[in-house]
Scaffold this motif. Structure first.
Motif, PDB file in Angstrom:
ATOM      1  N   ASN A   3       0.858  -1.182   0.000  1.00 36.05           N
ATOM      2  CA  ASN A   3       0.000   0.000   0.000  1.00 36.05           C
ATOM      3  C   ASN A   3       0.900   1.241   0.000  1.00 36.05           C
ATOM      4  O   ASN A   3       2.120   1.132  -0.153  1.00 36.05           O
ATOM      5  N   SER A   4       0.329   2.406   0.205  1.00 36.87           N
ATOM      6  CA  SER A   4       1.124   3.638   0.154  1.00 36.87           C
ATOM      7  C   SER A   4       2.091   3.772   1.326  1.00 36.87           C
ATOM      8  O   SER A   4       2.982   4.616   1.302  1.00 36.87           O
ATOM      9  N   LEU A   5       1.939   2.928   2.354  1.00 33.82           N
ATOM     10  CA  LEU A   5       2.850   2.956   3.505  1.00 33.82           C
ATOM     11  C   LEU A   5       4.025   1.985   3.336  1.00 33.82           C
ATOM     12  O   LEU A   5       4.871   1.880   4.218  1.00 33.82           O
ATOM     13  N   GLY A   6       4.042   1.246   2.234  1.00 32.25           N
ATOM     14  CA  GLY A   6       5.133   0.312   1.986  1.00 32.25           C
ATOM     15  C   GLY A   6       4.975  -1.017   2.709  1.00 32.25           C
ATOM     16  O   GLY A   6       5.939  -1.769   2.832  1.00 32.25           O
ATOM     17  N   ILE A   7       3.758  -1.315   3.186  1.00 32.47           N
ATOM     18  CA  ILE A   7       3.456  -2.612   3.801  1.00 32.47           C
ATOM     19  C   ILE A   7       2.360  -3.271   2.960  1.00 32.47           C
ATOM     20  O   ILE A   7       1.773  -2.649   2.087  1.00 32.47           O
ATOM     21  N   VAL A   8       2.079  -4.542   3.238  1.00 32.70           N
ATOM     22  CA  VAL A   8       1.072  -5.256   2.450  1.00 32.70           C
ATOM     23  C   VAL A   8      -0.294  -4.596   2.618  1.00 32.70           C
ATOM     24  O   VAL A   8      -0.731  -4.309   3.739  1.00 32.70           O
ATOM     25  N   HIS A   9      -0.947  -4.356   1.509  1.00 36.14           N
ATOM     26  CA  HIS A   9      -2.287  -3.768   1.489  1.00 36.14           C
ATOM     27  C   HIS A   9      -3.262  -4.735   2.174  1.00 36.14           C
ATOM     28  O   HIS A   9      -3.207  -5.947   1.950  1.00 36.14           O
ATOM     29  N   GLY A  10      -4.158  -4.199   2.978  1.00 35.08           N
ATOM     30  CA  GLY A  10      -5.141  -5.025   3.677  1.00 35.08           C
ATOM     31  C   GLY A  10      -6.010  -5.838   2.744  1.00 35.08           C
ATOM     32  O   GLY A  10      -6.443  -6.944   3.085  1.00 35.08           O
ATOM     33  N   GLY A  11      -6.270  -5.320   1.564  1.00 32.44           N
ATOM     34  CA  GLY A  11      -7.070  -6.054   0.586  1.00 32.44           C
ATOM     35  C   GLY A  11      -6.368  -7.304   0.082  1.00 32.44           C
ATOM     36  O   GLY A  11      -7.014  -8.303  -0.233  1.00 32.44           O
ATOM     37  N   ILE A  12      -5.040  -7.265   0.027  1.00 33.50           N
ATOM     38  CA  ILE A  12      -4.267  -8.450  -0.366  1.00 33.50           C
ATOM     39  C   ILE A  12      -4.392  -9.504   0.727  1.00 33.50           C
ATOM     40  O   ILE A  12      -4.607 -10.684   0.454  1.00 33.50           O
ATOM     41  N   THR A  13      -4.278  -9.068   1.983  1.00 33.88           N
ATOM     42  CA  THR A  13      -4.422  -9.983   3.122  1.00 33.88           C
ATOM     43  C   THR A  13      -5.817 -10.600   3.122  1.00 33.88           C
ATOM     44  O   THR A  13      -5.975 -11.813   3.300  1.00 33.88           O
ATOM     45  N   ALA A  14      -6.844  -9.785   2.902  1.00 30.77           N
ATOM     46  CA  ALA A  14      -8.223 -10.281   2.854  1.00 30.77           C
ATOM     47  C   ALA A  14      -8.404 -11.271   1.698  1.00 30.77           C
ATOM     48  O   ALA A  14      -9.088 -12.290   1.843  1.00 30.77           O
ATOM     49  N   VAL A  66     -19.757 -20.322  -1.912  1.00 31.66           N
ATOM     50  CA  VAL A  66     -19.327 -18.944  -2.137  1.00 31.66           C
ATOM     51  C   VAL A  66     -19.375 -18.181  -0.821  1.00 31.66           C
ATOM     52  O   VAL A  66     -20.195 -18.466   0.052  1.00 31.66           O
ATOM     53  N   THR A  67     -18.501 -17.203  -0.703  1.00 33.58           N
ATOM     54  CA  THR A  67     -18.423 -16.394   0.506  1.00 33.58           C
ATOM     55  C   THR A  67     -19.676 -15.534   0.650  1.00 33.58           C
ATOM     56  O   THR A  67     -20.062 -14.840  -0.287  1.00 33.58           O
ATOM     57  N   THR A  68     -20.272 -15.579   1.842  1.00 29.68           N
ATOM     58  CA  THR A  68     -21.400 -14.691   2.134  1.00 29.68           C
ATOM     59  C   THR A  68     -21.041 -13.657   3.193  1.00 29.68           C
ATOM     60  O   THR A  68     -21.696 -12.625   3.292  1.00 29.68           O
ATOM     61  N   ASN A  69     -20.006 -13.932   3.970  1.00 25.97           N
ATOM     62  CA  ASN A  69     -19.565 -12.987   4.992  1.00 25.97           C
ATOM     63  C   ASN A  69     -18.084 -13.222   5.250  1.00 25.97           C
ATOM     64  O   ASN A  69     -17.641 -14.365   5.354  1.00 25.97           O
ATOM     65  N   LEU A  70     -17.340 -12.141   5.351  1.00 25.04           N
ATOM     66  CA  LEU A  70     -15.906 -12.240   5.613  1.00 25.04           C
ATOM     67  C   LEU A  70     -15.540 -11.215   6.672  1.00 25.04           C
ATOM     68  O   LEU A  70     -15.784 -10.020   6.494  1.00 25.04           O
ATOM     69  N   ASN A  71     -14.980 -11.679   7.780  1.00 23.97           N
ATOM     70  CA  ASN A  71     -14.505 -10.799   8.841  1.00 23.97           C
ATOM     71  C   ASN A  71     -12.994 -10.952   8.941  1.00 23.97           C
ATOM     72  O   ASN A  71     -12.503 -12.072   9.079  1.00 23.97           O
ATOM     73  N   VAL A  72     -12.299  -9.842   8.855  1.00 21.94           N
ATOM     74  CA  VAL A  72     -10.840  -9.872   8.946  1.00 21.94           C
ATOM     75  C   VAL A  72     -10.410  -8.942  10.068  1.00 21.94           C
ATOM     76  O   VAL A  72     -10.780  -7.766  10.086  1.00 21.94           O
ATOM     77  N   HIS A  73      -9.630  -9.475  10.992  1.00 20.89           N
ATOM     78  CA  HIS A  73      -9.051  -8.681  12.082  1.00 20.89           C
ATOM     79  C   HIS A  73      -7.564  -8.543  11.789  1.00 20.89           C
ATOM     80  O   HIS A  73      -6.833  -9.536  11.793  1.00 20.89           O
ATOM     81  N   TYR A  74      -7.137  -7.327  11.497  1.00 25.73           N
ATOM     82  CA  TYR A  74      -5.740  -7.057  11.187  1.00 25.73           C
ATOM     83  C   TYR A  74      -4.987  -6.857  12.492  1.00 25.73           C
ATOM     84  O   TYR A  74      -5.361  -6.020  13.314  1.00 25.73           O
ATOM     85  N   LEU A  75      -3.933  -7.637  12.704  1.00 21.78           N
ATOM     86  CA  LEU A  75      -3.229  -7.665  13.979  1.00 21.78           C
ATOM     87  C   LEU A  75      -1.829  -7.076  13.938  1.00 21.78           C
ATOM     88  O   LEU A  75      -1.316  -6.642  14.963  1.00 21.78           O
ATOM     89  N   ALA A  76      -1.202  -7.094  12.773  1.00 22.41           N
ATOM     90  CA  ALA A  76       0.167  -6.594  12.630  1.00 22.41           C
ATOM     91  C   ALA A  76       0.398  -6.265  11.158  1.00 22.41           C
ATOM     92  O   ALA A  76      -0.314  -6.769  10.285  1.00 22.41           O
ATOM     93  N   PRO A  77       1.397  -5.430  10.866  1.00 21.52           N
ATOM     94  CA  PRO A  77       1.662  -5.095   9.465  1.00 21.52           C
ATOM     95  C   PRO A  77       2.243  -6.272   8.690  1.00 21.52           C
ATOM     96  O   PRO A  77       2.961  -7.107   9.236  1.00 21.52           O
ATOM     97  N   GLY A  78       1.905  -6.313   7.411  1.00 23.87           N
ATOM     98  CA  GLY A  78       2.456  -7.323   6.516  1.00 23.87           C
ATOM     99  C   GLY A  78       3.806  -6.861   6.009  1.00 23.87           C
ATOM    100  O   GLY A  78       3.883  -6.008   5.127  1.00 23.87           O
ATOM    101  N   THR A  79       4.855  -7.409   6.585  1.00 26.50           N
ATOM    102  CA  THR A  79       6.225  -7.072   6.207  1.00 26.50           C
ATOM    103  C   THR A  79       7.038  -8.361   6.103  1.00 26.50           C
ATOM    104  O   THR A  79       6.580  -9.421   6.527  1.00 26.50           O
ATOM    105  N   GLY A  80       8.234  -8.255   5.562  1.00 24.17           N
ATOM    106  CA  GLY A  80       9.107  -9.419   5.457  1.00 24.17           C
ATOM    107  C   GLY A  80       9.163  -9.927   4.034  1.00 24.17           C
ATOM    108  O   GLY A  80       8.891  -9.186   3.085  1.00 24.17           O
ATOM    109  N   GLY A  81       9.456 -11.208   3.892  1.00 15.73           N
ATOM    110  CA  GLY A  81       9.646 -11.785   2.574  1.00 15.73           C
ATOM    111  C   GLY A  81       8.414 -12.395   1.947  1.00 15.73           C
ATOM    112  O   GLY A  81       8.259 -12.378   0.734  1.00 15.73           O
ATOM    113  N   GLU A  82       7.538 -12.973   2.789  1.00 11.10           N
ATOM    114  CA  GLU A  82       6.356 -13.627   2.246  1.00 11.10           C
ATOM    115  C   GLU A  82       5.259 -13.697   3.291  1.00 11.10           C
ATOM    116  O   GLU A  82       5.502 -13.486   4.481  1.00 11.10           O
ATOM    117  N   LEU A  83       4.050 -13.990   2.825  1.00 11.89           N
ATOM    118  CA  LEU A  83       2.899 -14.208   3.691  1.00 11.89           C
ATOM    119  C   LEU A  83       2.364 -15.605   3.424  1.00 11.89           C
ATOM    120  O   LEU A  83       2.362 -16.068   2.282  1.00 11.89           O
TER     121      LEU A  83
END
Length: 159
Positions: free
Chosen positions: A69-80, A102-119
């Motif tokens: 994302n614009s902060l240089g960490i993984v965009h939350g939409g990629i994580t979702a 098919v997905t009818t509901n998705l809840n995502v709790h972001y706990l830490a920034p996506g950084t490093g080499g891979e997810l």
């Protein structure tokens, strides 16, 4: 159409930074992978790698400028997208032939920034009913830190 795309590609390459070139390579490699194996474009573009063991399914993507994302960490939409993909794949694998989910509901709790080499995304089915499923997922960084926890509801239908 091809001439327009060729011109656009040349213009982009003419002014590209190293980061731009890396992203362009990843996009084009993803397109080529889709053309070769017929899989979804999304999986190719994000260089998704799957590992299937006895009771575990994992999905891994490299962290690249394309995922930032614009902060240089993984965009939350990629994580979702990762947790939705792993959970939806698990849901569909658990169904008999002729059925889909098919997905009818998705809840995502972001706990830490996506950084490093891979997810890496992992998931497990929490509830498997006749009409719905509930699946849990998590995304981890290379250092093992959980960056997101998710639950999803899936509607089961006859294809």
């Amino acid at each position: 159409m091809k001439e327009d795309l060729s011109r656009l590609l040349n213009e982009c390459m003419e002014h590209a930074t190293e980061e731009d070139l890396h992203s362009l390579r990843q996009l084009l490699t993803g397109m080529r992978k889709k053309q070769e194996d017929g899989g979804p474009l999304l999986g190719g573009v994000f260089a998704m790698e799957w590992e299937n063991e006895e009771d575990t399914l994992t999905l891994t993507i490299p962290i690249t400028p394309l995922t930032h994302n614009s902060l240089g960490i993984v965009h939350g939409g990629i994580t979702a997208t990762m947790v939705d993909t792993i959970m939806g794949t698990l849901a569909n694998r658990a169904l008999p032939s002729g059925y889909g989910a098919v997905t009818t509901n998705l809840n995502v709790h972001y706990l830490a920034p996506g950084t490093g080499g891979e997810l890496t995304a992992k998931g497990q089915i929490i509830h498997h009913g006749t009409k719905t499923m509930v699946v849990e997922g998590k995304v981890l960084r290379s250092d093992g830190k959980v960056i997101a926890h998710s639950t999803g509801s899936f509607f089961i239908f006859k294809k």
